[in-house]
Design an enzyme around this catalytic site. Sequence first.
Site, PDB file in Angstrom:
ATOM      1  CB  ILE A  60       4.066  -1.932  -5.179  1.00  0.00           C
ATOM      2  CG1 ILE A  60       3.023  -1.419  -4.181  1.00  0.00           C
ATOM      3  CG2 ILE A  60       4.545  -0.782  -6.044  1.00  0.00           C
ATOM      4  CD1 ILE A  60       3.600  -0.397  -3.171  1.00  0.00           C
ATOM      5  CB  SER A  61      -1.222  -4.044  -6.377  1.00  0.00           C
ATOM      6  OG  SER A  61      -0.836  -5.385  -6.260  1.00  0.00           O
TER       7      SER A  61
END
Length: 211
Positions: A60-61
């Site tokens: 997840i960024s």
Amino acid sequence: MDRLDERRAMVENQLVARGIKDGEVLEVMLKIPRENFVPPELQPMAYRDRPLAIGEGQTISQPYIVAYMAEALHLSGQERVLEIGTGCGYNTAVLAKLAGEVYTVEIRASLSNLARDNLASLGIDNVHFKVGDGYLGWPEMAPFDRIVLTAAPSKIPKALFEQVTPEGCLLAPVGDWSQTLQIHRRQGSEWFARDLLQVQFVPLVRDPEEV
Ligand code: SAH
């Protein structure tokens, strides 16, 4: 438990402090519960200033990068956006709150399903999911006002340029080990490209077994 205080601190210390100014982007980042998008054991770390592992070697960024990309897209609420690399759907949720309709393509079916559940649980209903190879875009639904990649190709696929509207733009991390986030703006038959910042995304693959 809602973790609004942690989100407030994230918005101030990670986003505003680094120059994110768009009020609507900041508002959306304050609203989306990032902890809902990570596996239970990582929930205590949900607001850290870094990407997190979400399984299958994917991430997840980092919140800053999600906000930076959303700001760079200059969304007014009407746009049709194509996202390549749905992952857990966090970036998708942010885009869905800022644009008209979001079309999102993910090569791994399990992640696409996870994202579908995550967004449904937040009542977000303007997202269309597809399991497939994002190199090809989503030609049946083209053109798109914005195309955004959250996985990095060595070179932006031609098919994606072909699916941008005449006044639209494409935002993508490009490169192998060292990647640059690039924005390509279209004005009719002309394209204007600009390098924005150095980033590190997972690679855009043709076959998920390659990773
Ligand atoms: N958007 C996510 C980050 C996703 S990580 C976030 O909000 O945090 C990048 C995603 O791209 C991974 O889920 C990976 O499986 C996917 N991906 C990699 N190659 C792809 C391809 N060719 N087509 C579509 N998705 C791809």
